[in-house]
Design a protein around this motif. Structure first.
Motif, mmCIF file in Angstrom:
data_model
loop_
_atom_site.group_PDB
_atom_site.id
_atom_site.type_symbol
_atom_site.label_atom_id
_atom_site.label_comp_id
_atom_site.label_asym_id
_atom_site.label_seq_id
_atom_site.Cartn_x
_atom_site.Cartn_y
_atom_site.Cartn_z
ATOM 1 N N GLY A 215 4.317 9.301 24.002
ATOM 2 C CA GLY A 215 5.674 9.250 24.539
ATOM 3 C C GLY A 215 6.245 7.858 24.345
ATOM 4 O O GLY A 215 5.639 6.992 23.691
ATOM 5 N N ILE A 216 7.400 7.624 24.908
ATOM 6 C CA ILE A 216 8.049 6.322 24.775
ATOM 7 C C ILE A 216 7.186 5.273 25.472
ATOM 8 O O ILE A 216 6.850 5.396 26.645
ATOM 9 N N GLY A 217 6.806 4.249 24.724
ATOM 10 C CA GLY A 217 5.945 3.197 25.258
ATOM 11 C C GLY A 217 4.488 3.333 24.882
ATOM 12 O O GLY A 217 3.679 2.443 25.204
ATOM 13 N N SER A 218 4.104 4.404 24.187
ATOM 14 C CA SER A 218 2.707 4.555 23.770
ATOM 15 C C SER A 218 2.337 3.459 22.774
ATOM 16 O O SER A 218 3.046 3.229 21.793
ATOM 17 N N ARG A 219 1.211 2.803 23.017
ATOM 18 C CA ARG A 219 0.727 1.761 22.101
ATOM 19 C C ARG A 219 0.000 2.426 20.939
ATOM 20 O O ARG A 219 -0.779 3.353 21.127
ATOM 21 N N ILE A 220 0.256 1.906 19.721
ATOM 22 C CA ILE A 220 -0.300 2.512 18.518
ATOM 23 C C ILE A 220 -0.822 1.421 17.579
ATOM 24 O O ILE A 220 -0.560 0.230 17.767
ATOM 25 N N PHE A 221 -1.544 1.844 16.575
ATOM 26 C CA PHE A 221 -1.915 1.021 15.421
ATOM 27 C C PHE A 221 -0.781 1.164 14.414
ATOM 28 O O PHE A 221 -0.489 2.260 13.949
ATOM 29 N N LEU A 222 -0.121 0.068 14.075
ATOM 30 C CA LEU A 222 1.003 0.117 13.142
ATOM 31 C C LEU A 222 0.836 -0.969 12.094
ATOM 32 O O LEU A 222 0.934 -2.162 12.394
ATOM 33 N N GLY A 223 0.534 -0.566 10.868
ATOM 34 C CA GLY A 223 0.427 -1.525 9.777
ATOM 35 C C GLY A 223 -0.673 -2.543 9.952
ATOM 36 O O GLY A 223 -0.588 -3.652 9.421
ATOM 37 N N LEU A 373 -5.085 1.485 26.135
ATOM 38 C CA LEU A 373 -4.095 2.550 25.971
ATOM 39 C C LEU A 373 -2.996 2.407 27.021
ATOM 40 O O LEU A 373 -3.217 1.859 28.112
ATOM 41 N N THR A 374 -1.818 2.888 26.691
ATOM 42 C CA THR A 374 -0.690 2.815 27.610
ATOM 43 C C THR A 374 -0.182 4.205 27.948
ATOM 44 O O THR A 374 -0.170 5.090 27.092
ATOM 45 N N ALA A 375 0.247 4.360 29.186
ATOM 46 C CA ALA A 375 0.900 5.599 29.587
ATOM 47 C C ALA A 375 2.364 5.522 29.183
ATOM 48 O O ALA A 375 2.993 4.466 29.310
ATOM 49 N N PRO A 376 2.944 6.592 28.662
ATOM 50 C CA PRO A 376 4.376 6.569 28.318
ATOM 51 C C PRO A 376 5.231 6.254 29.546
ATOM 52 O O PRO A 376 4.927 6.687 30.654
ATOM 53 N N VAL A 377 6.290 5.504 29.316
ATOM 54 C CA VAL A 377 7.240 5.238 30.401
ATOM 55 C C VAL A 377 8.224 6.390 30.545
ATOM 56 O O VAL A 377 8.885 6.527 31.580
ATOM 57 N N ALA A 378 8.333 7.207 29.514
ATOM 58 C CA ALA A 378 9.176 8.404 29.547
ATOM 59 C C ALA A 378 8.665 9.357 28.475
ATOM 60 O O ALA A 378 8.137 8.920 27.444
ATOM 61 N N PRO A 379 8.823 10.654 28.683
ATOM 62 C CA PRO A 379 8.367 11.613 27.671
ATOM 63 C C PRO A 379 9.336 11.689 26.507
ATOM 64 O O PRO A 379 10.514 11.345 26.627
ATOM 65 N N LEU A 380 8.839 12.146 25.370
ATOM 66 C CA LEU A 380 9.707 12.469 24.248
ATOM 67 C C LEU A 380 10.378 13.814 24.508
ATOM 68 O O LEU A 380 9.796 14.700 25.129
ATOM 69 N N ALA A 381 11.608 13.947 24.032
ATOM 70 C CA ALA A 381 12.354 15.189 24.240
ATOM 71 C C ALA A 381 11.611 16.357 23.610
ATOM 72 O O ALA A 381 11.057 16.246 22.520
#
Length: 400
Positions: A215-223, A373-381
């Motif tokens: 969701g919004i705020g999820s931490r990811i591996f990016l590049g 890991l992070t919990a989303p601050v809001a869900p994706l639509a």
């Protein structure tokens, strides 16, 4: 029934380096050999990954103010136009923007270079030529700038990608009589080949089909660095038809991603070019899925034979193309599918080998206590419809 976990408990294990984390492929094998309940009881986190072209990507750069100051209105980075309408010295460089063959004002595209290559060069620490003209005002009297920049000589350099991580995609074929240059690469005539874009059971959002974890705020591996889910992606379509296992039968959810490009690694950020189509950016992206309950573990246990994609004929130049039906990712990864009784060679657009490496590197980060890991601050639509830009008929009041 195994006891559910909390994200706080998992992060405490990560800090203590006692967490049990497996790549998606390893976890799926474990679940197949024992049971989903047993696999859930044994594993805390599953890592997924992909390495594929993601043309709806780009970089935000702030080059810093000059003396005298300049208000940039037209800019080229190694010959690639960058958008300058967001601040005096703020730029946005699109990955799929082709390079010009000449100075500002000459808009003839070159053959094999674009924004993705410039972004990759900056990530690799290389110097890039900047040529800009300014809008002269009392605040910004400078009219031009010709210099070189690198990631070390500018203020901000971060990726902001409007659409990444398609939750499933299509398989492209060509039923016509001439070769086609497409965003999937070359498609040979008379069903000469089939190209699929998604990494299947390794793909991040295929392992969280209902967006229960990401969701919004999820931490990811990016590049090769740390990034975050910033918003739903463009063309986000979670209402796509789905199989009983909740996975979509075609393009569905997407995410917008953001991350500090100064911390990224060159092997996970590479410019690429599709002959006859244009430039793009190859990105390594990984998502860690916390196994909070058995239902999440069940989705992470999905196999390639349980996932399908539609086969679309690109020889028909329409938004809605004819389909040859659905094929499984197990069939696609076997190297051959059968269409109309004809054996057709398949090839992935995503690198399965490097997708596995992304999942493995993220696994190691977590096991070593370097990535919580992070919990989303809001869900994706979950209710977005897909709107097409068709012709408006003023008499009927309908789109045609």
């Amino acid at each position: 029934m195994p006891t559910p976990r909390t994200l706080a408990e998992i992060n405490a294990k990560i800090r203590a380096q006692t967490v049990v984390v497996e790549t998606a492929e390893t976890f799926k094998q474990r679940a197949a050999e024992s049971s989903i309940a047993a696999a859930f009881a044994a594993v805390d986190v599953v890592t997924t990954g992909t390495f594929e072209p993601m043309e709806s990507s780009g970089a935000v750069l702030n080059i810093g103010h000059t003396d005298p100051p300049i208000k940039i209105r037209d800019c080229r980075l190694d010959g690639v136009p960058a958008y300058a309408g967001i601040g005096a010295v703020d730029l946005y460089l699109g990955a799929s923007q082709p390079a010009d063959s000449g100075p500002p004002g000459d808009n003839t595209p070159t053959k094999d270079r674009g924004g993705g290559h410039v972004i990759a060069d900056l990530v690799a620490g290389k110097a890039v030529q900047l040529q800009a003209t300014g809008h002269v005002t009392d605040c910004y009297p400078r009219s031009s700038l010709d210099t070189t920049i690198s990631r070390e000589t500018i203020n901000q350099f971060y990726l902001f990608n409007p659409r990444n991580l398609y939750q499933n995609f299509i398989v492209g074929v060509n039923g016509g009589d001439r070769p086609l240059a497409t965003y999937l690469g070359p498609l040979q005539p008379n069903l000469g080949n089939a190209v699929y874009a998604n990494s299947g059971a390794l793909s991040p959002l295929m392992n969280d089909p209902n967006l229960n974890v990401v969701g919004i705020g999820s931490r990811i591996f990016l590049g090769g660095g740390v990034g975050y889910v910033a918003w739903e992606g463009t063309q986000h379509f979670p209402l796509q038809k789905r199989l009983p296992n909740d996975t979509p039968i075609g393009p569905a959810a997407t995410v917008a991603l953001i991350g500090d490009a100064k911390q990224m690694q060159p092997q996970w950020v590479r410019g690429c070019y599709f002959k006859g189509y244009g430039p793009s950016l190859m990105l390594g992206i990984g998502l860690a899925i916390p196994l909070l309950n058995e239902a999440i573990a069940c989705h992470c246990a999905v196999q390639d034979q349980d996932l399908v994609a539609p086969v679309m004929d690109f020889s028909i130049p329409r938004r809605v193309r004819p389909t040859f039906g659905l094929v499984s990712y197990a069939q696609l990864k076997s190297g051959r599918i059968t269409l109309n009784g004809q054996k057709v060679r398949t090839a992935p657009l995503a690198s399965i080998y490097l997708s596995r490496q992304v999942a493995a590197e993220l696994r190691d980060w977590i096991a070593q206590g370097q990535f919580e890991l992070t919990a989303p601050v809001a869900p994706l639509a979950r209710d977005r419809a897909f709107l097409a830009q068709d012709t408006w008929n003023p008499q009927s009041g309908l789109r045609e």
